[in-house]
Design an enzyme around this catalytic site. Structure first.
Site, mmCIF file in Angstrom:
data_model
loop_
_atom_site.group_PDB
_atom_site.id
_atom_site.type_symbol
_atom_site.label_atom_id
_atom_site.label_comp_id
_atom_site.label_asym_id
_atom_site.label_seq_id
_atom_site.Cartn_x
_atom_site.Cartn_y
_atom_site.Cartn_z
ATOM 1 N N PHE A 170 0.813 -1.228 0.000
ATOM 2 C CA PHE A 170 0.000 0.000 0.000
ATOM 3 C C PHE A 170 0.843 1.272 0.000
ATOM 4 C CE2 PHE A 170 -2.642 -3.367 1.589
ATOM 5 C CZ PHE A 170 -3.855 -3.144 0.955
ATOM 6 N N GLU B 62 4.007 6.274 -3.665
ATOM 7 C CA GLU B 62 5.236 6.805 -4.242
ATOM 8 C C GLU B 62 5.423 8.241 -3.753
ATOM 9 O OE1 GLU B 62 5.585 6.283 -8.481
ATOM 10 O OE2 GLU B 62 5.032 4.174 -8.312
ATOM 11 N N CYS C 218 -0.661 2.884 -10.665
ATOM 12 C CA CYS C 218 -1.608 2.021 -9.929
ATOM 13 C C CYS C 218 -3.081 2.317 -10.190
ATOM 14 C CB CYS C 218 -1.310 2.093 -8.439
ATOM 15 S SG CYS C 218 0.281 1.387 -8.035
ATOM 16 N N LYS D 137 -4.498 1.562 -13.756
ATOM 17 C CA LYS D 137 -4.334 0.127 -14.047
ATOM 18 C C LYS D 137 -5.247 -0.725 -13.152
ATOM 19 C CE LYS D 137 -0.557 -1.865 -12.052
ATOM 20 N NZ LYS D 137 -0.989 -2.926 -11.155
ATOM 21 N N LYS E 253 2.752 12.686 -9.729
ATOM 22 C CA LYS E 253 2.525 13.427 -8.487
ATOM 23 C C LYS E 253 3.887 13.890 -7.974
ATOM 24 C CE LYS E 253 2.392 9.618 -5.185
ATOM 25 N NZ LYS E 253 1.683 9.061 -4.065
HETATM 26 P P1 NAD Z 1 8.047 -1.600 -11.682
HETATM 27 O O1 NAD Z 1 7.648 -1.684 -13.103
HETATM 28 O O2 NAD Z 1 8.639 -0.338 -11.133
HETATM 29 O O3 NAD Z 1 9.100 -2.768 -11.342
HETATM 30 C C1 NAD Z 1 8.907 -4.096 -11.695
HETATM 31 C C2 NAD Z 1 10.289 -4.741 -11.778
HETATM 32 O O4 NAD Z 1 10.134 -6.153 -11.939
HETATM 33 C C3 NAD Z 1 11.109 -4.252 -12.979
HETATM 34 O O5 NAD Z 1 12.367 -3.789 -12.542
HETATM 35 C C4 NAD Z 1 11.234 -5.511 -13.860
HETATM 36 O O6 NAD Z 1 12.445 -5.556 -14.589
HETATM 37 C C5 NAD Z 1 11.165 -6.596 -12.805
HETATM 38 N N1 NAD Z 1 10.832 -7.928 -13.339
HETATM 39 C C6 NAD Z 1 9.937 -8.276 -14.314
HETATM 40 N N2 NAD Z 1 9.960 -9.604 -14.506
HETATM 41 C C7 NAD Z 1 10.875 -10.119 -13.634
HETATM 42 C C8 NAD Z 1 11.327 -11.434 -13.362
HETATM 43 N N3 NAD Z 1 10.855 -12.498 -14.019
HETATM 44 N N4 NAD Z 1 12.280 -11.597 -12.421
HETATM 45 C C9 NAD Z 1 12.788 -10.541 -11.749
HETATM 46 N N5 NAD Z 1 12.382 -9.261 -11.965
HETATM 47 C C10 NAD Z 1 11.439 -9.064 -12.904
HETATM 48 O O7 NAD Z 1 6.759 -2.009 -10.856
HETATM 49 P P2 NAD Z 1 6.312 -1.442 -9.416
HETATM 50 O O8 NAD Z 1 5.764 -0.072 -9.567
HETATM 51 O O9 NAD Z 1 7.365 -1.743 -8.427
HETATM 52 O O10 NAD Z 1 5.060 -2.392 -9.136
HETATM 53 C C11 NAD Z 1 5.216 -3.768 -8.867
HETATM 54 C C12 NAD Z 1 3.875 -4.315 -8.429
HETATM 55 O O11 NAD Z 1 3.474 -3.693 -7.216
HETATM 56 C C13 NAD Z 1 2.740 -4.067 -9.419
HETATM 57 O O12 NAD Z 1 1.861 -5.144 -9.372
HETATM 58 C C14 NAD Z 1 2.070 -2.824 -8.864
HETATM 59 O O13 NAD Z 1 0.726 -2.718 -9.227
HETATM 60 C C15 NAD Z 1 2.211 -3.039 -7.375
HETATM 61 N N6 NAD Z 1 2.215 -1.808 -6.582
HETATM 62 C C16 NAD Z 1 2.881 -0.713 -7.024
HETATM 63 C C17 NAD Z 1 2.896 0.422 -6.234
HETATM 64 C C18 NAD Z 1 3.575 1.675 -6.718
HETATM 65 O O14 NAD Z 1 3.323 2.735 -6.140
HETATM 66 N N7 NAD Z 1 4.431 1.618 -7.719
HETATM 67 C C19 NAD Z 1 2.236 0.444 -4.991
HETATM 68 C C20 NAD Z 1 1.603 -0.716 -4.564
HETATM 69 C C21 NAD Z 1 1.591 -1.839 -5.367
#
Ligand code: NAD
Length: 437
Positions: free
Chosen positions: A155, A158, A266, A269, A326
């Site tokens: 949760f 960013e 987020c 999506k 943001k």
């Molecule tokens: P991101 O795109 O910043 O990072 C994802 C990372 O995973 C990338 O660096 C990618 O290279 C790596 N990756 C992809 N396939 C891989 C594999 N097979 N092995 C190892 N690494 C691999 O994504 P994020 O923003 O960190 O979000 C990740 C998840 O968390 C998503 O489901 C998102 O919805 C959720 N989430 C994001 C946030 C946010 O604020 N960004 C907050 C809560 C939840």
């Protein structure tokens, strides 16, 4: 505890830093070699306040390491987090290929019992799906190794992500066996010191909780944007209305800001995913659909305001302040600034944009019409209009005297209601906010 993390994006890296800070041993793996090399050399690939310092300390202490080899995580970690991306597909449903790939990798490399924790935002039923993928890979290897899969959605916000990780409002754990719950309790114990933060439920409830939280927050924003439209028609001020309703304890003051729409990786999506999940199970989400519609309209509003003032956007020079979705992040995914810039360029305007941390744009087709400037003042020379899209701190004060000297026309479109309309108007500017007279 020995923790492994797949994915070093916003969630993976913050999770890694947060757990390493409290003394856990953390191994992270990513398929992006350039990113891993960058982190190993001490450069943090994302802008998140406090993150570089935290990672640097743990790297020096030696309880965090980064790799591109999944075996480094699977062989050495008793608890393995999946924090890879789940981007939207063309129909709004989330692309689970990264999560499934990680599940397959874990199944093929595992030699001892493991607890697998799904932290990515994933549709209801994914923890079970991860479990069945791992089970079938183990079966194909003809081995029987015990493992559990837990849902533990993230949760963090960013811009304040590390702080959120250190002081979570709650920690949602979707698990149904006492031993897994015990592992999660001890893992998160340093973050639950003054009161219990763990909320335990089924993995299905945990997965839905994440989507429901984002949908509720996005609903508040679209709701206020809708009320802002009414404010404009009635000559009311949405800022007064916000203060008026936010003092009601049942409503509360947060997340009630009208503006240029929500973006980020987020909300858009996850709302699309929720609608698509509903269709899959034969139902509908009329509220979520309306929230998305209002947001699409809201993202078009700043260009619309300029169009109605100037008649046409053709040939205008537009200063745009803010690119990230943001403040305090470099994340531009689905940012309202990008929607605005696209509209402006499509209709023949030239754009000069400044953001405190975002310094490049990938969209090469825009580059001849969109200059990225070094400072906010650089955007203003001969500008016909100033758009404020992201409310970074450094934009909070406005030197109207300077604007008067350098801009060609005095027009301000304030997409975050950051500035005082009366002050702007008394300096001779046409001021347009959101939902304000
Ligand atoms: P991101 O795109 O910043 O990072 C994802 C990372 O995973 C990338 O660096 C990618 O290279 C790596 N990756 C992809 N396939 C891989 C594999 N097979 N092995 C190892 N690494 C691999 O994504 P994020 O923003 O960190 O979000 C990740 C998840 O968390 C998503 O489901 C998102 O919805 C959720 N989430 C994001 C946030 C946010 O604020 N960004 C907050 C809560 C939840």
């Amino acid at each position: 505890m020995k923790i492994g993390i797949f994915g070093t994006g916003y969630v993976g890296l913050v999770t890694a830093a947060g757990f390493a800070e409290v003394g856990h041993n953390v191994t992270c793996v990513d398929i992006d070699l350039a990113r891993i090399k960058q982190i190993q050399s001490g450069v943090t690939p994302i802008h998140e306040p406090g993150l570089s310092e935290s990672l640097k300390k743990s790297l020096e202490r030696g309880n965090i390491c980064f790799s591109t080899a999944p075996i480094d995580v699977v062989a050495n970690s008793s608890v393995i987090f999946i924090a890879v991306g789940t981007p939207s597909q063309f129909d709004g449903s989330p692309d689970l290929s990264h999560v499934e790939e990680v599940a397959t990798t874990i199944g093929s490399l595992m030699t001892e019992s493991r607890t697998i924790v799904v932290k990515s935002t994933v549709p209801v039923g994914t923890a079970r799906r991860v479990s069945s993928i791992i089970r079938s890979v183990l079966d194909s290897r003809s081995v029987d190794i015990p493992f559990t899969v837990i849902s533990n959605p993230e949760f963090l916000k960013e811009g304040v992500a590390l702080n959120d990780f250190r002081k979570p409002d709650r920690i949602i754990v979707g698990a149904n066996d006492e031993s897994s719950i015990g592992i999660m309790r001890s893992l998160y114990e340093p973050f639950s010191r003054n009161h219990e933060k763990l909320v335990v439920m089924s993995s299905e409830s945990a997965e839905l909780t994440k989507y429901a939280a984002n949908a509720m927050l996005a609903t508040r924003i679209s709701f206020m944007n809708e009320i802002a439209r009414l404010s404009e028609k009635f000559g009311a001020d949405i800022e007064d209305v916000r203060r008026g309703i936010g003092t009601d304890q049942r409503i509360g003051p947060d997340f009630l800001y009208a503006g240029a729409g929500f973006g980020g990786s987020c909300f858009p999506k996850d709302l699309a995913a929720l609608s698509s999940m509903a269709i899959d199970v034969g139902t509908t989400t009329p509220i979520i659909d309306a929230v998305q519609l209002v947001n699409r309209q809201q993202k078009a509003l700043l260009a619309q305001k300029a169009r109605s003032h100037f008649g046409s956007l053709e040939g205008l020079t537009c200063a745009v302040w803010g690119l990230s979705f943001k403040p305090s992040t470099d994340d531009i995914r689905e940012s309202s600034a990008l929607s605005l810039i696209e509209d402006l360029i499509r209709e023949g305007a030239n754009v000069r944009v400044y953001d405190p941390v975002v310094k490049t744009l990938d969209s090469s087709e825009w580059l001849d019409r969109c200059a990225i400037c070094e400072s906010r003042n650089d955007t203003l020379h001969n500008a016909d209009v100033l758009f404020l899209v992201t409310e970074w701190d450094e934009f909070k004060s406005l030197d109207l005297e300077y604007l008067t000297r350098v801009m060609r026309q005095r027009v301000i479109i304030d997409g975050r209601n950051l500035w005082d309309p009366k002050v702007c108007r008394s300096a001779g500017f046409h001021y347009f906010g959101i939902g304000r007279p």
